[in-house]
Design a protein around this motif. Structure first.
Motif, mmCIF file in Angstrom:
data_model
loop_
_atom_site.group_PDB
_atom_site.id
_atom_site.type_symbol
_atom_site.label_atom_id
_atom_site.label_comp_id
_atom_site.label_asym_id
_atom_site.label_seq_id
_atom_site.Cartn_x
_atom_site.Cartn_y
_atom_site.Cartn_z
ATOM 1 N N ILE A 246 -56.399 -61.623 -121.190
ATOM 2 C CA ILE A 246 -56.279 -62.170 -119.829
ATOM 3 C C ILE A 246 -57.125 -61.363 -118.850
ATOM 4 O O ILE A 246 -57.820 -61.930 -117.998
ATOM 5 C CB ILE A 246 -54.800 -62.203 -119.397
ATOM 6 C CG1 ILE A 246 -54.047 -63.253 -120.215
ATOM 7 C CG2 ILE A 246 -54.657 -62.485 -117.906
ATOM 8 C CD1 ILE A 246 -52.549 -63.247 -120.030
ATOM 9 N N LYS A 247 -57.088 -60.039 -118.960
ATOM 10 C CA LYS A 247 -57.858 -59.205 -118.030
ATOM 11 C C LYS A 247 -59.360 -59.380 -118.198
ATOM 12 O O LYS A 247 -60.117 -59.229 -117.247
ATOM 13 C CB LYS A 247 -57.486 -57.733 -118.212
ATOM 14 C CG LYS A 247 -56.169 -57.375 -117.581
ATOM 15 C CD LYS A 247 -55.923 -55.890 -117.642
ATOM 16 C CE LYS A 247 -54.651 -55.548 -116.905
ATOM 17 N NZ LYS A 247 -54.388 -54.107 -116.904
ATOM 18 N N ALA B 5 -62.348 -66.507 -116.193
ATOM 19 C CA ALA B 5 -61.660 -67.392 -115.256
ATOM 20 C C ALA B 5 -60.806 -66.619 -114.254
ATOM 21 O O ALA B 5 -60.505 -67.130 -113.168
ATOM 22 C CB ALA B 5 -60.765 -68.370 -116.030
ATOM 23 N N PHE B 6 -60.431 -65.377 -114.592
ATOM 24 C CA PHE B 6 -59.568 -64.585 -113.712
ATOM 25 C C PHE B 6 -60.333 -63.449 -113.032
ATOM 26 O O PHE B 6 -59.728 -62.550 -112.460
ATOM 27 C CB PHE B 6 -58.388 -63.992 -114.496
ATOM 28 C CG PHE B 6 -57.545 -65.027 -115.174
ATOM 29 C CD1 PHE B 6 -57.003 -66.087 -114.473
ATOM 30 C CD2 PHE B 6 -57.288 -64.944 -116.531
ATOM 31 C CE1 PHE B 6 -56.223 -67.034 -115.098
ATOM 32 C CE2 PHE B 6 -56.510 -65.889 -117.165
ATOM 33 C CZ PHE B 6 -55.979 -66.942 -116.450
ATOM 34 N N LYS B 7 -61.648 -63.521 -113.072
ATOM 35 C CA LYS B 7 -62.443 -62.462 -112.457
ATOM 36 C C LYS B 7 -63.058 -62.947 -111.147
ATOM 37 O O LYS B 7 -63.472 -64.083 -111.016
ATOM 38 C CB LYS B 7 -63.561 -62.016 -113.400
ATOM 39 C CG LYS B 7 -63.068 -61.193 -114.553
ATOM 40 C CD LYS B 7 -64.214 -60.693 -115.396
ATOM 41 C CE LYS B 7 -63.694 -59.825 -116.519
ATOM 42 N NZ LYS B 7 -64.784 -59.316 -117.352
ATOM 43 N N LYS B 8 -63.092 -62.030 -110.210
ATOM 44 C CA LYS B 8 -63.737 -62.284 -108.918
ATOM 45 C C LYS B 8 -64.599 -61.061 -108.627
ATOM 46 O O LYS B 8 -64.092 -59.936 -108.593
ATOM 47 C CB LYS B 8 -62.671 -62.476 -107.835
ATOM 48 C CG LYS B 8 -63.216 -62.856 -106.494
ATOM 49 C CD LYS B 8 -62.080 -63.129 -105.523
ATOM 50 C CE LYS B 8 -62.608 -63.666 -104.230
ATOM 51 N NZ LYS B 8 -61.522 -63.896 -103.272
ATOM 52 N N LEU C 213 -56.217 -64.978 -108.575
ATOM 53 C CA LEU C 213 -56.691 -66.045 -109.457
ATOM 54 C C LEU C 213 -55.750 -66.225 -110.636
ATOM 55 O O LEU C 213 -55.490 -67.349 -111.059
ATOM 56 C CB LEU C 213 -58.109 -65.713 -109.964
ATOM 57 C CG LEU C 213 -59.241 -65.886 -108.972
ATOM 58 C CD1 LEU C 213 -60.559 -65.408 -109.572
ATOM 59 C CD2 LEU C 213 -59.352 -67.330 -108.529
ATOM 60 N N TYR C 214 -55.226 -65.117 -111.148
ATOM 61 C CA TYR C 214 -54.300 -65.212 -112.273
ATOM 62 C C TYR C 214 -53.022 -65.923 -111.851
ATOM 63 O O TYR C 214 -52.503 -66.775 -112.573
ATOM 64 C CB TYR C 214 -53.972 -63.806 -112.800
ATOM 65 C CG TYR C 214 -52.903 -63.797 -113.851
ATOM 66 C CD1 TYR C 214 -53.149 -64.270 -115.127
ATOM 67 C CD2 TYR C 214 -51.622 -63.313 -113.570
ATOM 68 C CE1 TYR C 214 -52.176 -64.273 -116.097
ATOM 69 C CE2 TYR C 214 -50.644 -63.307 -114.535
ATOM 70 C CZ TYR C 214 -50.924 -63.784 -115.799
ATOM 71 O OH TYR C 214 -49.941 -63.779 -116.752
ATOM 72 N N GLU C 215 -52.510 -65.629 -110.679
ATOM 73 C CA GLU C 215 -51.271 -66.279 -110.197
ATOM 74 C C GLU C 215 -51.502 -67.770 -109.966
ATOM 75 O O GLU C 215 -50.620 -68.570 -110.214
ATOM 76 C CB GLU C 215 -50.791 -65.612 -108.898
ATOM 77 C CG GLU C 215 -50.209 -64.243 -109.078
ATOM 78 C CD GLU C 215 -48.939 -64.242 -109.889
ATOM 79 O OE1 GLU C 215 -48.136 -65.188 -109.773
ATOM 80 O OE2 GLU C 215 -48.739 -63.285 -110.656
#
Length: 137
Positions: free
Chosen positions: A118-119, A123-126, A134-136
């Motif tokens: 996940i980290k 898709a969860f990176k900015k 983004l993860y939430e």
């Protein structure tokens, strides 16, 4: 009074045996059925039985999910049909079969591995960093 018991001891033993032996037989049969947990199974998946209690629990959960989706206006009697029961049983069997396949092929993922994936997911990176917002979302 006890003399009458002594005189009739054969009859009393016969009556006691008539009452006690069926009780032992019943207890023995009941104990045997408890040794075999799959005796009451509705279906078997991967050698393990689906018990009626599990089926009833899944059915209640399914009805509750439908109530939440429909806003509480669901009649539970529509789930008493043979087709509905078969669909719920198929759902349980499919889930069990998938779980068995994952277990047999060692597809277990540890919590640390899941967190790492996940980290590192794009898709969860900015700006190249993990973004909890983004993860939430």
């Amino acid at each position: 009074m006890f003399q009458s018991f002594r005189n009739q001891k054969r009859w009393l033993m016969l009556i006691a045996m008539i009452l006690i032996i069926p009780a032992f037989v019943f207890i023995g049969i009941n104990g045997y059925s408890r040794l075999n947990p799959d005796a009451n199974a509705i279906a078997k998946v991967d050698g393990k039985g689906i018990q009626p209690e599990e089926f009833d629990y899944q059915k209640r959960e399914y009805i509750e999910r439908m109530r939440q989706q429909e806003g509480g206006a669901v009649d539970p009697s529509i789930f008493e049909t043979q087709e509905a029961n078969a669909a719920i049983l198929q759902n349980i069997a499919t889930r069990r079969a998938l779980q068995a396949q994952m277990t047999h092929h060692y597809m277990n993922v540890s919590e640390a591995d899941a967190i790492n994936v996940i980290k590192n997911a794009d898709a969860f990176k900015k700006d190249g960093q993990f973004s909890p917002e983004l993860y939430e979302n």
